[in-house]
Design an enzyme around this catalytic site. Structure first.
Site, mmCIF file in Angstrom:
data_model
loop_
_atom_site.group_PDB
_atom_site.id
_atom_site.type_symbol
_atom_site.label_atom_id
_atom_site.label_comp_id
_atom_site.label_asym_id
_atom_site.label_seq_id
_atom_site.Cartn_x
_atom_site.Cartn_y
_atom_site.Cartn_z
ATOM 1 N N GLY A 111 62.500 45.149 41.806
ATOM 2 C CA GLY A 111 61.266 45.784 41.871
ATOM 3 C C GLY A 111 60.252 45.045 42.782
ATOM 4 C CG ASP A 136 56.755 49.590 35.446
ATOM 5 O OD1 ASP A 136 56.798 50.077 34.572
ATOM 6 O OD2 ASP A 136 56.710 48.267 35.660
ATOM 7 C CD GLU A 231 53.519 47.351 29.104
ATOM 8 O OE1 GLU A 231 53.667 46.502 28.184
ATOM 9 O OE2 GLU A 231 54.353 47.577 29.987
ATOM 10 N NE ARG A 275 48.781 54.840 9.593
ATOM 11 C CZ ARG A 275 49.022 54.492 8.494
ATOM 12 N NH1 ARG A 275 50.330 53.951 8.368
ATOM 13 N NH2 ARG A 275 48.199 54.647 7.465
ATOM 14 N NE ARG A 284 62.821 46.465 31.399
ATOM 15 C CZ ARG A 284 61.711 46.297 32.201
ATOM 16 N NH1 ARG A 284 60.312 46.208 31.593
ATOM 17 N NH2 ARG A 284 61.893 46.444 33.487
#
Lengths: 357, 357, 357, 357
Positions: A111, A136, A231, A275, A284
């Site tokens: 990457g 990604d 994230e 939650r 992954r």
């Protein structure tokens, strides 16, 4: 023809399928003239001279196998150029290995970080051909990286599953999807799974805007909501901070990840328990999806052809659904993020989803 | 704003997801001014006036549901224009229904046959917007149809599974994949599953060439082979026949499908028993894969925008990974088949696969 | 025949399939004489009189649908009996609803907490038949609860996927599996996925023993290890604590869940970074697996037969692969945990797995 | 300790997992004293002396791999005892191989045919331990065979998928499920997938009864029906035939399989086109489901323990959810079929399904 292959950076689906694609095409092209070498654990193996000869049969039956048969490791790019006094840099060690092993070419799968080092090697005269790997999808120069579509499948399946619990308990759920800098995975999985709110790093969020979206659903009789949160999500306040301020703010954040903070913010604004589910590395792992197997096969063929044609210093990339070479110098160090006004973001808004802004 | 929706032709994955995409975008745009009507069983419902008002909640929870909530049927295009004496043609009946129902626009989801009729309606002044549906991916004007990627997933999974049996028993297996005229599905699933031979209608096969490919594998120690065969496969002899001769030849063929004939031909040439597996309609059922859910969502949004902008007479299509309108007149009656020299076919050959020729 | 149905406690796979099983059998048995009522959100609906008449078609197409069409909620058993002065207890409110609605019988689907309240109702003269629902498989009186096998499938798939990452990066991974008091899910998924260490609440763990197991694998050339850890895991030190001490210790624990603490302990003992994956609610969502669909169908039929035969006050249970009634009084308040010397634990040890002790 | 292992008969899911279970337990028990030998392609390898020493690492990473790493073949039991004049029988050849290889014990994985030969070997003094393998679940002496639950998962998934097409097109579909003599797979998958009619060999069908069930559904507004038909289905007329008459009738049947005949019969009775889907070998390929991985692990441990304890001549079996040894002499030559009055058949009827009788 002596060719070394390595896989570097976080593992993902399709690494083995890509290795197979390169190898099958090369064996088909060069036959007995070819010797392939597997370099162990990414650049670590190149630095330490840890490589071994491979056989054609090593590439049988790995099309659907997750991970990488070569092993991988993360190597910070900066450390490649630094060394203790009287010591060789890691770059020098790699060049030495390549010379000793008499590699005519390196095939490198990785990457963003991987491509910086690959470009460095290329600049130092090493014959390099690379393949774009990352769940990604944030690699510059290619519309698609392998691993991405498999990760979309998994993240979508997780959000699908959370639907039944959210519905049954009339609750708000956050599913945290991988992606630190780029929101492609969250965006695609969010739309594909019918999430109600999608938060990506490229569009800083406002907790109030999210709360409003949840309450709008409640008013229309829908007692649950599902948030797909990258994230790497950041708030609108954080977006205005300096890099230093942001770092300090995050270090002071009393949560293991951003989703817990958003849950807390929403709890205050809506009065509801929120939650959080974090599938993490599950996204992954495992077998590549059929689309990634086709993509890696096509990329592998194209990489082998670049080697045959002596067109080194390139990454094989997808552009307009075709496989084309892109110079490493154009790829290295750049990030492909989601344009906030892209047509897919706009499609999400048109469908009535909230982007949290 | 009164809009009628119908799904026509063989069902496939993503029909409901596409209906949802159109409906959510329209409700989001027009709110209370919109009334949606579901036309039952494709053109049959339009001919017979069988339609009903729908509610916004009818489109909840259908994103992942296979099939079509509207029902579908196959209608031969030719019959639309013919009628008994003193009878209305089916076209006239459809136009009457549209007038009586005061539909401002029809949204039509379908494949090749469906688009011929949609174009006919458009030529008769009906406001029509269409979406490209078919697991065959053979619709002219779009790089991708919905249903296709889901079908690739299923066909690939079946061939994956057959691998273990073929390997364990050292046998040759044929998996017959859907696709009468176009080999996209067989080609994609064949490469993605690591099949050894791929037979598509666009590249007439030679039983001898296939037998040779199997024997070459045996010589290299591989005791099994897997053939992905499109249901529309034709032999090189058949390719030279006139249409009439071909029809006669097929009617005389003592096998329920082409794969059994190929199995017989190969048995004679190789002396081996060849097993046949036909997943059939399994390939078009069940939940759409994430990629198809994203695609249908994007197509649905685009279709709704065409309605909003009054751009009728178009199909929403994928070109260079973007959603664009394509005039129905350009789509109707044309077939998009696999170019025998396309880069994906070439990639298969470079990987060492046989295309049976 | 007026029958009220409710689903209570955490949702899981198979609730709708079970409702369908009961309903189809009852309609088949009683026809027009039957009226079914859906009580909304578990005991909340019974307390507040929130129920509605259902139709036979409500039970079509729900066999594979996750969650519960009736909604559910968690209700602490203790609060059923308490009330403010001059207020009715929740129990009294439930009895009133049952009387007003003229329910001849209640069908209750739930786990441990649910069965305490169901037994309480039964003790107060209500006709009750229950079905054992929980992904934890910890309900007394039955060898199997529905939801469990579906959750095993998901947890196993997650650990399968983590394998490729653990292998590729030569890392130790913890996958935290649901189960506060009972380790069935972790034990089954751990063996099924080939985990190397399995930690369940019934067998307190020693960090040293786990570290030793990891190091033993390293010595034999295996550079990665996978730990399946139940969310209710406790250490051998904690096992010796009083309830109060334990509670205090856990409240002081600076980790969101036990897996992070084990990761920290192992990091200290082995010097390695340990990654944690927590699939969370993903384990209880989505479609029931075929085994759960068969189980719920059989349980549903048996529950309907108990109603037909007037055998109230029973849970339908699996014993020796047969469906039998078990009195609620025997089930309520008891927990079925993994016997540390059970043959499945012993099988894990015989296979060379570590139980962390 | 020299142990030979072989897999015989049709392959299925879990063969490798079972081999791994036996091997891991034996290595764990005997360590360096153990040498394992793989016998190639079932009894063929034993007859021809085709076996090879295996290493502990050969059993790594095969838990989830479909098929059998040892290869398999079908061997008609009768041919074991016959030989040309002056030739050894196959039995004698096998005994010679065992003697020459100095095998202390054979571990044999297989179904009905395999167990006859295994018993024969045992009767001739060979130390044999067997494991029950078959997707048909028709082995006497055990409640469950491995492969069965994985096949149920696949057959159920196929029928699930057909649902959407059947519903969308208002059609009747037949899905032909594997199972020549025993209907377990069809029965379990049929109930689990919500099929409307289930036809198994143990309950001869009446086309009229099936047609009636379809028409009853139509009358209640359900425009489609799904039939799960075992490949060994027989009609009530055929059930009355002598073996010879039956054979003649079937040889004269102008259909590749029974489902096509039933489709034809129903077409005549109902006037509707009936579609047939035959997933075939797809049902026995690919990764074992988690339940089969657990089962094979437990069976493997038990088999290893029988070897350790010198308890030869037994098959490891499931009885009351426990693993127990059953003498080969009790197993060989017997078939476990579905009792027509079993509680699962009765449950299907209670749910309103037709058993076609």
């Amino acid at each position: 023809m002596r060719i070394g292959m390595l896989t570097s950076g976080g593992d993902c689906q399709g690494l083995n399928a890509a290795l197979r694609g390169v190898a099958k095409t090369l064996y088909n092209e060069f036959g007995d003239k070819l010797t392939l070498y597997g370099i162990r654990d990414g650049y670590r193996g190149l630095i330490e001279g840890d490589y071994h000869e491979m056989k054609e049969s090593d590439f049988s039956d790995i099309l659907t196998v997750g991970g990488t048969i070569l092993g991988t490791s993360r190597q910070p790019f900066k450390s490649m150029l630094k060394a203790e006094e009287n010591e060789e840099t890691k770059l020098e060690k790699m060049l030495k290995t390549i010379k000793e092993a008499k590699f005519d070419c390196l095939v490198i799968l990785g990457g963003n970080g991987t491509h910086k080092t690959a470009n460095l090697l290329s600049e130092h005269g090493v014959h390099v051909v690379t393949l774009p790997k990352t769940i990604d999808n944030d690699l510059w120069g290619t519309e698609m990286t392998f691993g991405f579509q498999s990760a979309v499948d998994i993240a979508t399946t997780v959000i699908d599953s959370i639907h039944s619990t959210a519905f049954s308990h009339s609750r708000v759920f956050i599913v945290e999807v991988m992606g630190h800098k780029a929101g492609w995975l969250t965006l695609y999985a969010g739309i594909a799974s019918g999430a109600d709110v999608i938060i990506i790093p490229e569009i800083p969020y406002s907790a109030k805007a999210i709360a409003k979206a949840i309450q709008k659903r409640e008013k229309s009789g829908k007692r649950f909501s599902i948030l797909a949160v990258a994230e790497g999500a950041i708030s609108q306040e954080e977006a205005k901070m300096s890099k230093k301020e942001f770092k300090a703010a995050r270090e002071a954040m009393p949560y293991p990840s951003i989703s817990y903070r958003i849950a807390e913010e929403l709890k205050e604004l809506t009065g509801q328990e929120i939650r959080v589910t974090i599938p993490g590395h599950y996204q992954r792992g495992g077998a590549p999806c059929p689309a990634d197997r086709l993509l890696t096969s096509r990329l592998g063929v194209a990489a082998a052809q670049l080697i045959r044609d002596g067109k080194f210093g390139n990454m094989v990339a997808v552009q307009d659904d075709k496989i084309v070479p892109v110079p490493l110098s154009e790829v290295a160090g750049k990030l492909k993020t989601v344009p906030p006004d892209s047509d897919i973001v706009q499609a999400a808004r048109d469908l009535g989803l909230s982007m949290g802004d």
